[in-house]
Design a protein around this motif. Structure first.
Motif, PDB file in Angstrom:
ATOM      1  N   VAL A   1       0.836  -1.212   0.000  1.00 50.68           N
ATOM      2  CA  VAL A   1       0.000   0.000   0.000  1.00 50.68           C
ATOM      3  C   VAL A   1       0.864   1.252   0.000  1.00 50.68           C
ATOM      4  N   GLU A   2       1.943   1.248   0.774  1.00 48.99           N
ATOM      5  CA  GLU A   2       2.827   2.413   0.806  1.00 48.99           C
ATOM      6  C   GLU A   2       3.454   2.659  -0.567  1.00 48.99           C
ATOM      7  N   ASP A   3       3.816   1.588  -1.256  1.00 49.55           N
ATOM      8  CA  ASP A   3       4.332   1.724  -2.623  1.00 49.55           C
ATOM      9  C   ASP A   3       3.292   2.346  -3.538  1.00 49.55           C
ATOM     10  N   ALA A   4       2.056   1.851  -3.436  1.00 47.47           N
ATOM     11  CA  ALA A   4       0.982   2.342  -4.311  1.00 47.47           C
ATOM     12  C   ALA A   4       0.678   3.810  -4.030  1.00 47.47           C
ATOM     13  N   ILE A   5       0.617   4.188  -2.766  1.00 48.01           N
ATOM     14  CA  ILE A   5       0.319   5.572  -2.406  1.00 48.01           C
ATOM     15  C   ILE A   5       1.430   6.505  -2.886  1.00 48.01           C
ATOM     16  N   SER A   6       2.653   6.058  -2.727  1.00 50.49           N
ATOM     17  CA  SER A   6       3.803   6.899  -3.091  1.00 50.49           C
ATOM     18  C   SER A   6       3.985   7.040  -4.597  1.00 50.49           C
TER      19      SER A   6
ATOM     20  N   ASP B   1       1.765  -6.211  -7.641  1.00 48.15           N
ATOM     21  CA  ASP B   1       3.158  -6.384  -8.064  1.00 48.15           C
ATOM     22  C   ASP B   1       3.970  -7.027  -6.937  1.00 48.15           C
ATOM     23  N   PRO B   2       4.629  -8.158  -7.185  1.00 54.80           N
ATOM     24  CA  PRO B   2       5.393  -8.833  -6.125  1.00 54.80           C
ATOM     25  C   PRO B   2       6.672  -8.102  -5.729  1.00 54.80           C
ATOM     26  N   HIS B   3       7.113  -7.133  -6.529  1.00 50.71           N
ATOM     27  CA  HIS B   3       8.330  -6.399  -6.221  1.00 50.71           C
ATOM     28  C   HIS B   3       8.042  -5.284  -5.205  1.00 50.71           C
ATOM     29  N   ILE B   4       9.072  -4.861  -4.485  1.00 49.58           N
ATOM     30  CA  ILE B   4       8.912  -3.766  -3.537  1.00 49.58           C
ATOM     31  C   ILE B   4       9.672  -2.546  -4.039  1.00 49.58           C
ATOM     32  N   GLY B   5       9.172  -1.377  -3.675  1.00 51.47           N
ATOM     33  CA  GLY B   5       9.800  -0.133  -4.087  1.00 51.47           C
ATOM     34  C   GLY B   5      10.533   0.536  -2.932  1.00 51.47           C
ATOM     35  N   ALA B   6      11.248   1.581  -3.256  1.00 55.87           N
ATOM     36  CA  ALA B   6      12.066   2.284  -2.256  1.00 55.87           C
ATOM     37  C   ALA B   6      11.209   2.887  -1.151  1.00 55.87           C
ATOM     38  N   PHE B   7      10.032   3.428  -1.511  1.00 61.58           N
ATOM     39  CA  PHE B   7       9.223   4.113  -0.507  1.00 61.58           C
ATOM     40  C   PHE B   7       8.667   3.154   0.535  1.00 61.58           C
ATOM     41  N   SER B   8       8.338   1.938   0.131  1.00 61.40           N
ATOM     42  CA  SER B   8       7.840   0.974   1.111  1.00 61.40           C
ATOM     43  C   SER B   8       8.936   0.619   2.111  1.00 61.40           C
ATOM     44  N   VAL B   9      10.158   0.469   1.630  1.00 58.92           N
ATOM     45  CA  VAL B   9      11.289   0.159   2.508  1.00 58.92           C
ATOM     46  C   VAL B   9      11.545   1.321   3.465  1.00 58.92           C
ATOM     47  N   ILE B  10      11.519   2.533   2.931  1.00 57.40           N
ATOM     48  CA  ILE B  10      11.741   3.724   3.761  1.00 57.40           C
ATOM     49  C   ILE B  10      10.687   3.821   4.857  1.00 57.40           C
ATOM     50  N   ASN B  11       9.429   3.596   4.492  1.00 58.29           N
ATOM     51  CA  ASN B  11       8.344   3.713   5.471  1.00 58.29           C
ATOM     52  C   ASN B  11       8.396   2.608   6.516  1.00 58.29           C
TER      53      ASN B  11
END
Length: 252
Positions: free
Chosen positions: A87-92, A106-116
């Motif tokens: 959800v954090e990835d999608a919002i960002s 999407d099974p991959h994670i983005g930078a913003f989800s890791v940061i959050n």
């Protein structure tokens, strides 16, 4: 027998606690959500056990806080945290609603989800270190309350999609009796917490309710309703904010 199967389904879906295996059908899922909060009860009891062990053996405060954060992840296998990160990835992404829903899959994670996740983890770590004994015990109730509220949203909340695991769960759930039982469970947990510490219990009760209400409005705007990932996002935020406000309670 049907109730026992519903219990097994709930713990099999939402935890890593070993359960007997059998082939589920739609009837087995009619009441499984009433047992969803009891996974939170298991987490809360383990947290309390950790507190008692720490008091007996004198674990360092940092080790205590780290283990307290690890317990929910071990019990659930990070099930809800996965939804939080999606959800954090999608919002960002600041993309359209349809594109945000695709990001959730999407099974991959983005930078913003890791940061959050790092931010939430650090704040939770600090909150546990700051909380006094009574506040920590009351926080243990938030695991139950957050799941009761999340279950209520699954039953009654607007769905973002007419497919997926959450839609199937809601479709197969006997909504009215399940919603009523979840409400009773929520009130019951509040009463038990109130018996431990009245003022702190009000914090632990109100914060998850306000959090879920605000996040539901945001999810409706951003995604058109809730999904399984959004339900996990609710749980993580409700537990985290309960800890944060109980920590701040120490200064008032």
């Amino acid at each position: 027998m049907r109730i026992i199967k519903s219990f097994i389904v709930a713990f099999s879906m939402y935890s890593r606690i070993p359960m007997p295996r059998f082939t589920w059908d739609s009837e087995d899922m009619k009441y499984h959500l009433i047992f969803f909060p009891w996974i939170g009860a298991v987490i809360g009891l383990l947290e309390y056990g950790l507190l008692l062990l720490t008091e007996k053996y004198g674990f360092p405060n940092a080790a205590f806080a780290a283990l307290a954060i690890a317990i929910p992840l071990i019990v659930t296998g990070g099930f809800h945290l996965d939804g939080f990160m999606d959800v954090e990835d999608a919002i960002s992404s600041f993309k359209t609603r349809e594109e945000r829903l695709e990001i959730l899959k999407d099974p991959h994670i983005g930078a913003f989800s890791v940061i959050n996740v790092i931010i939430v983890g650090l704040l939770l770590f600090a909150s546990i270190l700051i909380m006094d004994r009574e506040s920590f015990i009351i926080w243990n109730f938030s695991f139950f309350m957050a799941r009761a509220l999340s279950g209520m949203l699954v039953v009654k909340g607007k769905k973002a999609k007419s497919e997926g695991m959450l839609y199937s769960e809601a479709k197969n759930t006997s909504d009215k009796p399940v919603f009523v039982i979840l409400c009773i469970e929520l009130i019951m947990s509040f009463c038990l917490a109130f018996a431990v510490s009245a003022f702190r219990a009000v914090y632990a009760f109100i914060i998850p309710i306000v959090t879920v209400y605000m996040l539901q409005k945001r999810a409706n705007r951003l995604f058109g309703g809730i999904t399984g990932d959004v339900a996990g996002w609710y749980v993580v935020n409700a537990e985290f904010l309960a800890a944060l406000f109980l920590a701040l309670f120490k200064f008032f």
